[in-house]
Motif scaffolding. Structure first.
Motif, PDB file in Angstrom:
ATOM      1  N   ALA A  73       5.663   8.481 -10.022  1.00  0.00           N
ATOM      2  CA  ALA A  73       7.115   8.485  -9.907  1.00  0.00           C
ATOM      3  C   ALA A  73       7.638   9.879 -10.209  1.00  0.00           C
ATOM      4  O   ALA A  73       7.270  10.486 -11.226  1.00  0.00           O
ATOM      5  CB  ALA A  73       7.726   7.471 -10.863  1.00  0.00           C
ATOM      6  N   ILE A  74       8.485  10.392  -9.323  1.00  0.00           N
ATOM      7  CA  ILE A  74       9.131  11.695  -9.512  1.00  0.00           C
ATOM      8  C   ILE A  74      10.597  11.433  -9.811  1.00  0.00           C
ATOM      9  O   ILE A  74      11.330  10.890  -8.980  1.00  0.00           O
ATOM     10  CB  ILE A  74       9.008  12.578  -8.248  1.00  0.00           C
ATOM     11  CG1 ILE A  74       7.564  12.611  -7.737  1.00  0.00           C
ATOM     12  CG2 ILE A  74       9.538  13.976  -8.540  1.00  0.00           C
ATOM     13  CD1 ILE A  74       6.573  13.237  -8.664  1.00  0.00           C
ATOM     14  N   MET A  75      11.039  11.814 -11.008  1.00  0.00           N
ATOM     15  CA  MET A  75      12.410  11.580 -11.416  1.00  0.00           C
ATOM     16  C   MET A  75      13.059  12.900 -11.809  1.00  0.00           C
ATOM     17  O   MET A  75      12.372  13.831 -12.233  1.00  0.00           O
ATOM     18  CB  MET A  75      12.450  10.587 -12.578  1.00  0.00           C
ATOM     19  CG  MET A  75      11.761   9.257 -12.287  1.00  0.00           C
ATOM     20  SD  MET A  75      11.934   8.051 -13.620  1.00  0.00           S
ATOM     21  CE  MET A  75      13.684   7.652 -13.464  1.00  0.00           C
ATOM     22  N   GLY A  76      14.365  12.964 -11.651  1.00  0.00           N
ATOM     23  CA  GLY A  76      15.067  14.184 -12.014  1.00  0.00           C
ATOM     24  C   GLY A  76      16.506  14.131 -11.559  1.00  0.00           C
ATOM     25  O   GLY A  76      16.882  13.279 -10.750  1.00  0.00           O
ATOM     26  N   PRO A  77      17.330  15.044 -12.038  1.00  0.00           N
ATOM     27  CA  PRO A  77      18.752  15.047 -11.678  1.00  0.00           C
ATOM     28  C   PRO A  77      18.962  15.487 -10.232  1.00  0.00           C
ATOM     29  O   PRO A  77      18.053  16.004  -9.574  1.00  0.00           O
ATOM     30  CB  PRO A  77      19.354  16.064 -12.657  1.00  0.00           C
ATOM     31  CG  PRO A  77      18.215  17.001 -12.969  1.00  0.00           C
ATOM     32  CD  PRO A  77      16.983  16.138 -12.965  1.00  0.00           C
ATOM     33  N   ASN A  78      20.169  15.266  -9.731  1.00  0.00           N
ATOM     34  CA  ASN A  78      20.529  15.752  -8.401  1.00  0.00           C
ATOM     35  C   ASN A  78      20.347  17.263  -8.333  1.00  0.00           C
ATOM     36  O   ASN A  78      20.665  17.988  -9.275  1.00  0.00           O
ATOM     37  CB  ASN A  78      21.984  15.405  -8.076  1.00  0.00           C
ATOM     38  CG  ASN A  78      22.171  13.940  -7.761  1.00  0.00           C
ATOM     39  OD1 ASN A  78      21.291  13.289  -7.209  1.00  0.00           O
ATOM     40  ND2 ASN A  78      23.345  13.407  -8.107  1.00  0.00           N
ATOM     41  N   GLY A  79      19.831  17.737  -7.202  1.00  0.00           N
ATOM     42  CA  GLY A  79      19.682  19.169  -7.002  1.00  0.00           C
ATOM     43  C   GLY A  79      18.463  19.782  -7.648  1.00  0.00           C
ATOM     44  O   GLY A  79      18.318  21.008  -7.661  1.00  0.00           O
ATOM     45  N   LEU A 121      -3.625   3.055  -1.051  1.00  0.00           N
ATOM     46  CA  LEU A 121      -2.608   4.064  -0.771  1.00  0.00           C
ATOM     47  C   LEU A 121      -2.229   4.821  -2.041  1.00  0.00           C
ATOM     48  O   LEU A 121      -2.019   4.230  -3.097  1.00  0.00           O
ATOM     49  CB  LEU A 121      -1.365   3.372  -0.212  1.00  0.00           C
ATOM     50  CG  LEU A 121      -0.137   4.226   0.086  1.00  0.00           C
ATOM     51  CD1 LEU A 121      -0.373   5.067   1.349  1.00  0.00           C
ATOM     52  CD2 LEU A 121       1.096   3.339   0.277  1.00  0.00           C
ATOM     53  N   GLY A 122      -2.135   6.146  -1.939  1.00  0.00           N
ATOM     54  CA  GLY A 122      -1.566   6.963  -2.990  1.00  0.00           C
ATOM     55  C   GLY A 122      -0.080   7.122  -2.741  1.00  0.00           C
ATOM     56  O   GLY A 122       0.336   7.329  -1.596  1.00  0.00           O
ATOM     57  N   VAL A 123       0.739   7.013  -3.777  1.00  0.00           N
ATOM     58  CA  VAL A 123       2.192   6.982  -3.607  1.00  0.00           C
ATOM     59  C   VAL A 123       2.869   8.043  -4.456  1.00  0.00           C
ATOM     60  O   VAL A 123       2.602   8.146  -5.668  1.00  0.00           O
ATOM     61  CB  VAL A 123       2.763   5.596  -3.968  1.00  0.00           C
ATOM     62  CG1 VAL A 123       4.283   5.587  -3.845  1.00  0.00           C
ATOM     63  CG2 VAL A 123       2.155   4.509  -3.094  1.00  0.00           C
ATOM     64  N   MET A 124       3.749   8.825  -3.833  1.00  0.00           N
ATOM     65  CA  MET A 124       4.703   9.682  -4.538  1.00  0.00           C
ATOM     66  C   MET A 124       6.064   9.039  -4.372  1.00  0.00           C
ATOM     67  O   MET A 124       6.624   9.042  -3.283  1.00  0.00           O
ATOM     68  CB  MET A 124       4.719  11.102  -3.967  1.00  0.00           C
ATOM     69  CG  MET A 124       5.662  12.044  -4.706  1.00  0.00           C
ATOM     70  SD  MET A 124       6.020  13.601  -3.816  1.00  0.00           S
ATOM     71  CE  MET A 124       4.381  14.293  -3.667  1.00  0.00           C
ATOM     72  N   ASP A 129       1.711   4.771 -12.353  1.00  0.00           N
ATOM     73  CA  ASP A 129       0.660   5.189 -13.279  1.00  0.00           C
ATOM     74  C   ASP A 129       1.088   6.426 -14.056  1.00  0.00           C
ATOM     75  O   ASP A 129       0.692   6.620 -15.214  1.00  0.00           O
ATOM     76  CB  ASP A 129      -0.627   5.496 -12.505  1.00  0.00           C
ATOM     77  CG  ASP A 129      -1.129   4.300 -11.721  1.00  0.00           C
ATOM     78  OD1 ASP A 129      -1.500   3.305 -12.358  1.00  0.00           O
ATOM     79  OD2 ASP A 129      -1.127   4.352 -10.472  1.00  0.00           O
ATOM     80  N   HIS A 130       1.888   7.270 -13.389  1.00  0.00           N
ATOM     81  CA  HIS A 130       2.342   8.534 -13.991  1.00  0.00           C
ATOM     82  C   HIS A 130       3.806   8.750 -13.630  1.00  0.00           C
ATOM     83  O   HIS A 130       4.255   8.391 -12.540  1.00  0.00           O
ATOM     84  CB  HIS A 130       1.509   9.719 -13.479  1.00  0.00           C
ATOM     85  CG  HIS A 130       0.032   9.540 -13.644  1.00  0.00           C
ATOM     86  ND1 HIS A 130      -0.623   9.824 -14.818  1.00  0.00           N
ATOM     87  CD2 HIS A 130      -0.907   9.092 -12.780  1.00  0.00           C
ATOM     88  CE1 HIS A 130      -1.911   9.575 -14.676  1.00  0.00           C
ATOM     89  NE2 HIS A 130      -2.114   9.122 -13.454  1.00  0.00           N
ATOM     90  N   GLY A 153       4.188  12.133 -18.033  1.00  0.00           N
ATOM     91  CA  GLY A 153       3.650  11.162 -18.970  1.00  0.00           C
ATOM     92  C   GLY A 153       3.391   9.847 -18.274  1.00  0.00           C
ATOM     93  O   GLY A 153       3.317   9.771 -17.039  1.00  0.00           O
ATOM     94  N   GLY A 154       3.286   8.788 -19.058  1.00  0.00           N
ATOM     95  CA  GLY A 154       3.048   7.468 -18.524  1.00  0.00           C
ATOM     96  C   GLY A 154       4.344   6.751 -18.215  1.00  0.00           C
ATOM     97  O   GLY A 154       5.428   7.341 -18.247  1.00  0.00           O
ATOM     98  N   PRO A 155       4.274   5.452 -17.904  1.00  0.00           N
ATOM     99  CA  PRO A 155       5.464   4.683 -17.537  1.00  0.00           C
ATOM    100  C   PRO A 155       6.556   4.705 -18.599  1.00  0.00           C
ATOM    101  O   PRO A 155       7.738   4.587 -18.275  1.00  0.00           O
ATOM    102  CB  PRO A 155       4.912   3.265 -17.349  1.00  0.00           C
ATOM    103  CG  PRO A 155       3.458   3.443 -17.053  1.00  0.00           C
ATOM    104  CD  PRO A 155       3.028   4.659 -17.825  1.00  0.00           C
TER     105      PRO A 155
END
Length: 252
Positions: free
Chosen positions: A37-43, A199-202, A217-218, A231-233
């Motif tokens: 999972a890729i998380m982050g603010p707008n921009g 399948l690998g997922v981004m 997983d990450h 980190g982890g979940p």
């Protein structure tokens, strides 16, 4: 076992004021069967990462590498990357009037494999996949994304992924615009393909709600064009509670 490695990736996008750097040394490695999972603010550059990896011509890779099973795909066109095993589910899927879903899917499959799938088996595969995604059979005769609701567009993206069977899928805010029922159906589709094919997922997202259905997983925090923490979940829960401010100037 396949691997997608993003190494020190720098990407610029053309603007009216000239090239603007967006990614500033992104690093990420995804293996078969892993969900990141890729998380982050707008921009912060999350969508830029998705489009640059997929080969969108608007995004210029100025430094770094994208390695698929050890081969640098930076100089490949988008269709060459797709044939190598990459898939992008777009945040805002485009409309293609005049091209039916049925024709689009079979043409895409033929382009990837170099051989048209046997029609009888293909029709059965499409019908089965649509049923799992709770899509009306008449959907196959509609023009691609033309007049589709947000949920229909996202189900169509997952339908493509299920039928094309890539090695890695980049899902750019697949949860945006979905109600709870559609989110559950789309998530089930991702989980099904992941379990059946390795399948690998981004998975790029702003919110943790999709992570209640698709378990990562990450988790990676993306800030200012690079990975600021990982980190982890449990990291997703921390982000939900605390936000991204503490990572604004962090680097790993």
């Amino acid at each position: 076992m396949s691997t997608l490695e993003i190494k020190n990736l720098h990407v610029s996008v053309e603007t009216n004021e000239g090239p603007k750097p967006i990614l500033k040394g992104a690093d990420l490695t995804i293996g078969s069967g892993e969900i990141h999972a890729i998380m982050g603010p707008n921009g912060s550059g999350k969508s830029t990462l998705a489009y640059a990896v997929a080969g969108h011509p608007k995004y210029t890779i100025t430094d770094g590498e994208v390695l698929l099973d050890g081969e640098n795909i930076v100089d490949m066109t988008a269709d060459e990357r797709a044939r190598a095993g990459l898939f992008l589910a777009m945040q805002y899927p485009v409309e293609v009037p005049g091209v039916t879903v049925s024709n689009f899917l079979r043409t895409a499959k033929t382009a990837l494999t170099g051989e048209a799938p046997a029609l009888r088996h293909w029709v059965g595969d499409v019908k089965d996949a649509m049923g799992k995604l709770r899509m009306d059979p008449d959907f196959a005769q509609r023009d691609v994304n033309h007049g589709f609701s947000g949920g229909e567009k996202k189900r169509h993206e997952i339908l493509q992924m299920e039928l094309l069977k890539p090695k890695f899928a980049v899902l750019d805010e697949t949860d945006s615009g979905l109600d709870v029922d559609a989110l559950r159906v789309v998530s089930d589709g991702v989980n099904r393909v992941h379990a059946e094919t390795g399948l690998g997922v981004m998975l790029i997202t702003h919110y943790t709600r999709i992570l209640n259905y698709i378990k990562p997983d990450h988790v990676h925090v993306f800030v200012e064009g690079r990975v600021a923490a990982q980190g982890g979940p449990e990291l997703a829960d921390q982000l939900e509670a605390e936000g991204y401010d503490k990572y604004a100037s962090a680097k790993v």
